[in-house]
Scaffold this motif. Structure first.
Motif, PDB file in Angstrom:
ATOM      1  N   TYR A 192       0.848  -1.193   0.194  1.00 45.44           N
ATOM      2  CA  TYR A 192      -0.444   0.158   0.058  1.00 45.44           C
ATOM      3  C   TYR A 192       0.841   1.263  -0.035  1.00 45.44           C
ATOM      4  CZ  TYR A 192      -3.541  -3.099   2.392  1.00 45.44           C
ATOM      5  OH  TYR A 192      -3.982  -5.137   2.260  1.00 45.44           O
ATOM      6  N   TYR A 219       0.315   5.129   0.886  1.00 45.91           N
ATOM      7  CA  TYR A 219      -0.454   6.132   1.904  1.00 45.91           C
ATOM      8  C   TYR A 219       0.046   7.724   2.115  1.00 45.91           C
ATOM      9  CZ  TYR A 219      -3.508   2.150   3.943  1.00 45.91           C
ATOM     10  OH  TYR A 219      -4.249   1.509   4.472  1.00 45.91           O
ATOM     11  N   GLN A 257      -0.288  11.065   3.954  1.00 49.28           N
ATOM     12  CA  GLN A 257      -0.576  11.690   4.730  1.00 49.28           C
ATOM     13  C   GLN A 257      -0.132  13.065   5.185  1.00 49.28           C
ATOM     14  OE1 GLN A 257       1.782  10.415   9.146  1.00 49.28           O
ATOM     15  NE2 GLN A 257       0.556  10.923   9.972  1.00 49.28           N
ATOM     16  N   PRO A 261      -3.771   9.270   7.697  1.00 52.53           N
ATOM     17  CA  PRO A 261      -2.624   8.400   6.504  1.00 52.53           C
ATOM     18  C   PRO A 261      -4.268   8.020   5.501  1.00 52.53           C
ATOM     19  CG  PRO A 261      -1.782   7.286   8.016  1.00 52.53           C
ATOM     20  CD  PRO A 261      -3.207   7.807   8.533  1.00 52.53           C
ATOM     21  N   LEU A 317      -5.429   6.081   1.275  1.00 52.01           N
ATOM     22  CA  LEU A 317      -4.903   5.705   0.958  1.00 52.01           C
ATOM     23  C   LEU A 317      -4.602   6.342  -0.767  1.00 52.01           C
ATOM     24  CD1 LEU A 317      -4.268   2.198   0.281  1.00 52.01           C
ATOM     25  CD2 LEU A 317      -6.450   2.385   0.078  1.00 52.01           C
ATOM     26  N   GLN A 367      -3.530   0.587  -3.302  1.00 52.64           N
ATOM     27  CA  GLN A 367      -3.213  -0.952  -2.418  1.00 52.64           C
ATOM     28  C   GLN A 367      -2.534  -2.324  -4.460  1.00 52.64           C
ATOM     29  OE1 GLN A 367      -6.123  -2.530  -0.954  1.00 52.64           O
ATOM     30  NE2 GLN A 367      -5.937  -5.033  -0.353  1.00 52.64           N
ATOM     31  N   VAL A 424      -4.963  -2.995  -6.994  1.00 45.98           N
ATOM     32  CA  VAL A 424      -6.517  -3.796  -6.568  1.00 45.98           C
ATOM     33  C   VAL A 424      -6.837  -2.576  -6.285  1.00 45.98           C
ATOM     34  CG1 VAL A 424      -7.343  -4.537  -4.203  1.00 45.98           C
ATOM     35  CG2 VAL A 424      -5.227  -5.463  -5.621  1.00 45.98           C
ATOM     36  N   ASP A 425      -7.158  -1.065  -5.746  1.00 46.68           N
ATOM     37  CA  ASP A 425      -7.175  -0.502  -5.868  1.00 46.68           C
ATOM     38  C   ASP A 425      -6.787   1.008  -6.363  1.00 46.68           C
ATOM     39  OD1 ASP A 425     -10.081   1.114  -3.021  1.00 46.68           O
ATOM     40  OD2 ASP A 425      -9.285   2.300  -4.812  1.00 46.68           O
ATOM     41  N   LEU A 447       4.147   7.271   3.162  1.00 42.81           N
ATOM     42  CA  LEU A 447       4.038   6.335   3.317  1.00 42.81           C
ATOM     43  C   LEU A 447       4.264   4.754   3.073  1.00 42.81           C
ATOM     44  CD1 LEU A 447       2.153   7.267   6.637  1.00 42.81           C
ATOM     45  CD2 LEU A 447       4.521   6.924   6.780  1.00 42.81           C
ATOM     46  N   PHE A 450      -3.388  -9.768   5.549  1.00 37.61           N
ATOM     47  CA  PHE A 450      -4.511  -8.545   5.937  1.00 37.61           C
ATOM     48  C   PHE A 450      -4.958  -8.419   7.162  1.00 37.61           C
ATOM     49  CE2 PHE A 450      -5.089  -8.311   1.103  1.00 37.61           C
ATOM     50  CZ  PHE A 450      -5.237  -9.446   0.908  1.00 37.61           C
ATOM     51  N   HIS A 451      -4.349  -9.578   8.606  1.00 38.26           N
ATOM     52  CA  HIS A 451      -4.020  -9.244  10.207  1.00 38.26           C
ATOM     53  C   HIS A 451      -3.355  -9.289  10.259  1.00 38.26           C
ATOM     54  CE1 HIS A 451      -7.466 -12.435  10.835  1.00 38.26           C
ATOM     55  NE2 HIS A 451      -7.165 -12.775   9.406  1.00 38.26           N
ATOM     56  N   GLY A 452      -2.268  -7.892   9.642  1.00 37.35           N
ATOM     57  CA  GLY A 452      -1.657  -6.894  10.110  1.00 37.35           C
ATOM     58  C   GLY A 452      -0.651  -6.035   8.866  1.00 37.35           C
ATOM     59  N   TYR A 453      -0.287  -5.356   9.900  1.00 36.49           N
ATOM     60  CA  TYR A 453      -0.152  -3.585   8.432  1.00 36.49           C
ATOM     61  C   TYR A 453       2.184  -3.506   9.077  1.00 36.49           C
ATOM     62  CZ  TYR A 453      -4.624  -4.675   6.328  1.00 36.49           C
ATOM     63  OH  TYR A 453      -5.666  -4.644   6.397  1.00 36.49           O
ATOM     64  N   PHE A 511       4.171  -0.068   8.618  1.00 36.68           N
ATOM     65  CA  PHE A 511       4.373   0.718   7.867  1.00 36.68           C
ATOM     66  C   PHE A 511       6.064   1.030   7.887  1.00 36.68           C
ATOM     67  CE2 PHE A 511       0.341   2.460   7.187  1.00 36.68           C
ATOM     68  CZ  PHE A 511      -0.353   1.905   7.580  1.00 36.68           C
ATOM     69  N   GLY A 512       6.343   1.675   7.272  1.00 35.59           N
ATOM     70  CA  GLY A 512       7.681   1.540   7.320  1.00 35.59           C
ATOM     71  C   GLY A 512       8.271   3.041   7.449  1.00 35.59           C
TER      72      GLY A 512
END
Lengths: 112, 113
Positions: free
Chosen positions: A33, A35, A37, A43, A45, A48, A55-56, A91, A98-101, A103-104
């Motif tokens: 992803y 983002y 901010q 943030p 989106l 994706q 995807v989006d 970001l 999909f149960h955790g993201y 970030f850099g």
């Protein structure tokens, strides 16, 4: 486990110039992803990816922003030409299932 | 379109006090995340709440999720200065079949000694 790597950390450009950001996700994370901010906001989106497919990208200003994810690993986000309102932190995040993201550290862009 | 609202947006509190940050969201979702962000830093994951009634605690922070009310709370107990940061809630929007996070505007917390 190495985290999400982003570069550069900071970038200052003049309006109407172009800029590119790079992201290397966590190894094996299929979803990536980008983002945006803006200072004082949460943030938002931009785009994706799932592997190397989009995807989006419904919130990506496609007249000036573009992104790609070649070979389903690294990704680049480009802005051309930049506007003052593009000043923000960009970001990158990745997800395995999909149960955790994760970030850099982000790229802080200032357009003057 | 999923909307996520946090309140308050700014919170100044004294050390030792308790307070709660609220996060309301507009569509059905059973996954909610809380993040912490220090100035100039990225987002640090605090809690992942995956079901109705989920409660998680770490140190002086406790998060809960009520999916029927579409509400999550982040409760701060006996605040200390080190908790000063901006806290974001984010809802996992899987409505379109593609999981992605929608964030609130954040709550900037200042803990005064």
């Amino acid at each position: 486990e190495a985290g999400v790597a982003q570069s550069p950390r900071y970038k200052i450009i003049e309006k109407r110039q172009s800029v590119a950001f790079w992201c290397n996700p966590i190894s094996g994370h299929a979803t990536l992803y980008w983002y945006q901010q803006i200072l004082g906001q949460g943030p938002k989106l931009l785009i994706q990816f799932q592997n190397n497919g989009v995807v989006d990208d419904s919130q990506l200003p496609k007249d000036r922003f573009s992104a790609e994810r070649l070979k389903g690993v690294d990704s680049t986000l480009k802005i051309q030409p930049a506007k003052l309102e593009d000043s923000a932190v960009y970001l990158c995040a990745s997800s395995l299932n999909f149960h955790g993201y994760t970030f850099g550290s982000g790229t802080r862009l200032t357009v003057v | 379109e999923l909307k996520v609202e946090q309140n308050p947006l700014f919170l100044s509190m004294q050390e030792g006090k308790n307070y709660t940050i609220y996060c309301n969201y507009s569509t059905t979702s059973d996954r909610l995340y809380w993040y912490r962000q220090d100035p100039g830093k990225s987002l640090e994951s605090l809690f992942v709440l995956l079901s109705n009634g989920a409660v998680k605690q770490e140190g002086r922070l406790m998060a809960s999720l009520d999916t029927k009310a579409r509400l999550s709370t982040l409760h701060i107990t006996a605040a200390v200065h080190d908790l000063s940061a901006t806290y974001f809630c984010a809802v996992d929007d899987s409505g379109a079949g593609s999981y992605q996070l929608t964030f609130g505007k954040g709550t900037k917390l200042s803990v005064i000694p």
